[in-house]
Design an enzyme around this catalytic site. Sequence first.
Site, PDB file in Angstrom:
ATOM      1  CG  MET A  27      -1.911  -1.172   1.171  1.00  0.00           C
ATOM      2  SD  MET A  27      -3.430  -0.882   2.100  1.00  0.00           S
ATOM      3  CE  MET A  27      -2.809  -0.661   3.746  1.00  0.00           C
ATOM      4  CG  HIS A  31       8.330   0.322   5.948  1.00  0.00           C
ATOM      5  ND1 HIS A  31       8.549  -1.030   6.037  1.00  0.00           N
ATOM      6  CD2 HIS A  31       6.984   0.503   6.137  1.00  0.00           C
ATOM      7  CE1 HIS A  31       7.412  -1.644   6.308  1.00  0.00           C
ATOM      8  NE2 HIS A  31       6.435  -0.744   6.355  1.00  0.00           N
ATOM      9  CG  HIS A  34       6.814  -2.014   2.161  1.00  0.00           C
ATOM     10  ND1 HIS A  34       6.763  -0.791   2.792  1.00  0.00           N
ATOM     11  CD2 HIS A  34       5.561  -2.519   2.257  1.00  0.00           C
ATOM     12  CE1 HIS A  34       5.541  -0.571   3.241  1.00  0.00           C
ATOM     13  NE2 HIS A  34       4.781  -1.608   2.938  1.00  0.00           N
TER      14      HIS A  34
HETATM   15  P1  AMP Z   1       1.407  -2.784   3.572  1.00  0.00           P
HETATM   16  O1  AMP Z   1       1.977  -1.805   2.579  1.00  0.00           O
HETATM   17  O2  AMP Z   1       1.482  -2.313   4.990  1.00  0.00           O
HETATM   18  O3  AMP Z   1       0.068  -3.323   3.154  1.00  0.00           O
HETATM   19  O4  AMP Z   1       2.394  -4.035   3.539  1.00  0.00           O
HETATM   20  C1  AMP Z   1       2.723  -4.666   2.331  1.00  0.00           C
HETATM   21  C2  AMP Z   1       3.468  -5.943   2.648  1.00  0.00           C
HETATM   22  O5  AMP Z   1       4.634  -5.645   3.415  1.00  0.00           O
HETATM   23  C3  AMP Z   1       2.634  -6.933   3.488  1.00  0.00           C
HETATM   24  O6  AMP Z   1       2.880  -8.249   3.024  1.00  0.00           O
HETATM   25  C4  AMP Z   1       3.171  -6.716   4.876  1.00  0.00           C
HETATM   26  O7  AMP Z   1       3.040  -7.849   5.713  1.00  0.00           O
HETATM   27  C5  AMP Z   1       4.651  -6.455   4.578  1.00  0.00           C
HETATM   28  N1  AMP Z   1       5.280  -5.744   5.692  1.00  0.00           N
HETATM   29  C6  AMP Z   1       4.841  -4.608   6.299  1.00  0.00           C
HETATM   30  N2  AMP Z   1       5.659  -4.281   7.336  1.00  0.00           N
HETATM   31  C7  AMP Z   1       6.622  -5.231   7.376  1.00  0.00           C
HETATM   32  C8  AMP Z   1       7.759  -5.465   8.226  1.00  0.00           C
HETATM   33  N3  AMP Z   1       8.060  -4.652   9.223  1.00  0.00           N
HETATM   34  N4  AMP Z   1       8.531  -6.545   7.962  1.00  0.00           N
HETATM   35  C9  AMP Z   1       8.235  -7.389   6.935  1.00  0.00           C
HETATM   36  N5  AMP Z   1       7.186  -7.228   6.109  1.00  0.00           N
HETATM   37  C10 AMP Z   1       6.389  -6.168   6.322  1.00  0.00           C
END
Ligand code: AMP
Length: 290
Positions: A27, A31, A34
């Site tokens: 999304m 960071h 990701h």
């Molecule tokens: P998001 O953009 O928050 O929807 O996350 C996108 C992907 O990144 C999802 O598969 C999350 O589980 C993964 N993700 C987010 N934060 C972390 C983290 N700190 N460590 C590893 N993967 C992450």
Amino acid sequence: MKVTRTVVETRAAVAALPRPLGFVPTMGAIHAGHLALVDAAEASCAATVASLFVNPAQFGEGEDLADYPRDEARDMRVFAQAGVDVVFVPTADDLYPDGFCTQVRIKSLSEHLEGAVRPVHFEGVALIVTKLFNIVRPDLAFFGRKDAQQLAVVRRLARDLDLGVEVIGVPTVREPDGLALSSRNIHLTADERAVAPDLHRALQAGARAAAAPGSVSADVLAAASRALTPAFTIDYLAVVDADTFEQTDHVTERSLLVAAARLGRTRLLDNVRLSPSAYPERDATARKGA
Ligand code: AMP
């Protein structure tokens, strides 16, 4: 790096990429968490596609859709530096045209814990992941173990609908003090940021209790609760099976200790495994090449 904005453009761009193809849905507000997914994709795939879409379908009323951090220009630079081949940045109008009325619902698994607190969330996740998998048609897709229930939901979905994608779980990337990286962490005030790592410390206290001979889930939960400061409002703290997310009285080799807690207006999610085998990176039961 190619940036695509429509389904048609994306299908054409991915058709030209070598296989195996890795996919990292996000999304945005990219960071190091990701980027760990991107690194894992690049390590095992010939090409990597990422997507950037704040999916309205997975936000309930009154949740932080409008507030969700967005910085597309920066995200594109970071993806390009990381060596991503194609980034798909769809619009809601293209993905959910007038008259859209299809649902993807994963029963039981998506109704516990996070699904109980955020009733429409996993339906939205399942819908967007199904659509993105159908558009990008990856061989492997990379998801963070930080969102453990989401990972279980996506694995179940890929298996149940024979999507032909192997779902890989990537370990959580943390700040040096243990706080799991999250796009939402930028909303923490300085005071909240100082206590935020206590959530992970509490989960570690629970994991230590689980390692004591004869301990049961109640002991694990008591140890974790004792370690949590009153600054947190806990949505849930539970010992669950990593596949079904059912709560269990006993700790097994499939157990995770999962938590969601609010600190001011920021909601933090975290989990630790209570046995080294609780989270296999790959899904042993996935059928490849379906
Ligand atoms: P998001 O953009 O928050 O929807 O996350 C996108 C992907 O990144 C999802 O598969 C999350 O589980 C993964 N993700 C987010 N934060 C972390 C983290 N700190 N460590 C590893 N993967 C992450």
